[in-house]
Scaffold this active site. Structure first.
Site, PDB file in Angstrom:
ATOM      1  CG  HIS A   1      16.557  49.677  92.237  1.00  0.00           C
ATOM      2  ND1 HIS A   1      16.933  48.361  92.294  1.00  0.00           N
ATOM      3  CD2 HIS A   1      15.399  49.705  91.557  1.00  0.00           C
ATOM      4  CE1 HIS A   1      16.044  47.627  91.651  1.00  0.00           C
ATOM      5  NE2 HIS A   1      15.093  48.416  91.204  1.00  0.00           N
TER       6      HIS A   1
ATOM      7  N   PRO B   1      20.692  39.554  95.820  1.00  0.00           N
ATOM      8  CG  PRO B   1      21.123  38.969  93.612  1.00  0.00           C
ATOM      9  CD  PRO B   1      19.994  39.170  94.585  1.00  0.00           C
ATOM     10  CG  ASN B   2      26.248  40.485  94.660  1.00  0.00           C
ATOM     11  OD1 ASN B   2      27.054  39.636  95.057  1.00  0.00           O
ATOM     12  ND2 ASN B   2      25.724  40.443  93.456  1.00  0.00           N
TER      13      ASN B   2
ATOM     14  NE  ARG C   1      27.245  45.208  95.081  1.00  0.00           N
ATOM     15  CZ  ARG C   1      26.004  45.170  94.641  1.00  0.00           C
ATOM     16  NH1 ARG C   1      24.989  45.389  95.472  1.00  0.00           N
ATOM     17  NH2 ARG C   1      25.747  44.899  93.396  1.00  0.00           N
TER      18      ARG C   1
ATOM     19  CE1 TYR D   1      24.223  49.196  94.358  1.00  0.00           C
ATOM     20  CE2 TYR D   1      26.540  48.648  94.029  1.00  0.00           C
ATOM     21  CZ  TYR D   1      25.234  48.636  93.590  1.00  0.00           C
ATOM     22  OH  TYR D   1      24.911  48.065  92.382  1.00  0.00           O
TER      23      TYR D   1
ATOM     24  CD  GLU E   1      11.710  47.870  90.891  1.00  0.00           C
ATOM     25  OE1 GLU E   1      10.549  47.979  90.418  1.00  0.00           O
ATOM     26  OE2 GLU E   1      12.718  47.763  90.179  1.00  0.00           O
TER      27      GLU E   1
ATOM     28  NE  ARG F   1      25.223  51.593  88.892  1.00  0.00           N
ATOM     29  CZ  ARG F   1      25.233  50.514  89.697  1.00  0.00           C
ATOM     30  NH1 ARG F   1      24.228  50.322  90.551  1.00  0.00           N
ATOM     31  NH2 ARG F   1      26.218  49.660  89.643  1.00  0.00           N
TER      32      ARG F   1
ATOM     33  CG  ASN G   1      17.813  46.578  96.417  1.00  0.00           C
ATOM     34  OD1 ASN G   1      17.879  46.121  95.267  1.00  0.00           O
ATOM     35  ND2 ASN G   1      18.695  47.438  96.891  1.00  0.00           N
TER      36      ASN G   1
ATOM     37  CB  ALA H   1      21.989  41.667  89.546  1.00  0.00           C
TER      38      ALA H   1
HETATM   39  C1  DHK Z   1      21.536  46.825  93.543  1.00  0.00           C
HETATM   40  C2  DHK Z   1      22.208  45.930  92.774  1.00  0.00           C
HETATM   41  O1  DHK Z   1      22.827  44.895  93.329  1.00  0.00           O
HETATM   42  C3  DHK Z   1      22.319  46.100  91.315  1.00  0.00           C
HETATM   43  O2  DHK Z   1      22.451  44.854  90.652  1.00  0.00           O
HETATM   44  C4  DHK Z   1      21.173  46.888  90.741  1.00  0.00           C
HETATM   45  C5  DHK Z   1      20.694  47.892  92.952  1.00  0.00           C
HETATM   46  C6  DHK Z   1      21.010  48.188  91.510  1.00  0.00           C
HETATM   47  C7  DHK Z   1      20.659  49.116  93.854  1.00  0.00           C
HETATM   48  O3  DHK Z   1      20.933  50.228  93.401  1.00  0.00           O
HETATM   49  O4  DHK Z   1      20.308  48.956  95.032  1.00  0.00           O
HETATM   50  O5  DHK Z   1      21.425  47.151  89.372  1.00  0.00           O
END
Ligand code: DHK
Length: 151
Positions: free
Chosen positions: A105, A15-16, A23, A28, A103, A112, A79, A82
């Site tokens: 991130h 998500p996101n 974002r 990011y 995995e 964080r 990835n 959340a």
């Molecule tokens: C991406 C997200 O959307 C967060 O919810 C994670 C992760 C971290 C990232 O660092 O890619 O906590």
């Protein structure tokens, strides 16, 4: 697993991550998910691998993609966004298909909020790449290829 599935990698985004580039760029970065797709494809192609690339904001869609990956890819760069911190169901899906999962991130989750320090995915991941920015995806692809081709 067929010869062609041995040379295919699934890159899965939770998500996101569709909002990458706009974002919270301080966390990011400014690269988009399309940039990440191209990075993964180029990294994989250099070793003769193909990439299947998917993003979803829905946990069930991610679970279905993990199930469908079984027998069709050499492994998954994932990835989970959340869902990393909440989803026993995704961890169970990974354990169930017995595919290597890297995995990834983008941010260093350990720098964080405390709720980002725990991952349900890490205990079922083959490797974990954290805080390398979007280059973490390229490292993830390379690591999967390394796992699949070592003697
Ligand atoms: C991406 C997200 O959307 C967060 O919810 C994670 C992760 C971290 C990232 O660092 O890619 O906590």
């Amino acid at each position: 697993m067929s010869e062609s599935s041995n040379r295919r990698i699934l890159v899965l985004n939770g998500p996101n991550l569709n909002l990458l580039g706009t974002r919270e760029p301080g966390i990011y970065g400014s690269e988009t998910l399309e940039d990440v797709r191209v990075l993964c494809e180029n990294t994989a192609a250099a070793a003769g691998f193909d990439v299947e690339f998917l993003q979803s904001n829905h946990e069930g869609v991610l679970i279905d993609a993990i199930h469908a990956a079984r027998g069709n890819v050499a492994g998954i760069v994932f990835n989970p966004g959340a869902y990393t911190h909440t989803s026993i169901a995704l961890a169970d899906a990974i354990a169930g298909v017995e595919l290597p999962v890297i995995e990834v991130h983008i941010s260093n989750v350990h720098k964080r909020e405390a709720f980002r320090h725990h991952s349900y995915i890490s205990p079922v991941a083959a490797s974990i790449i954290v805080g390398a920015g979007v280059n973490g995806y390229a490292l993830g692809v390379q690591q999967l290829i390394h796992l699949g081709t070592r003697g």
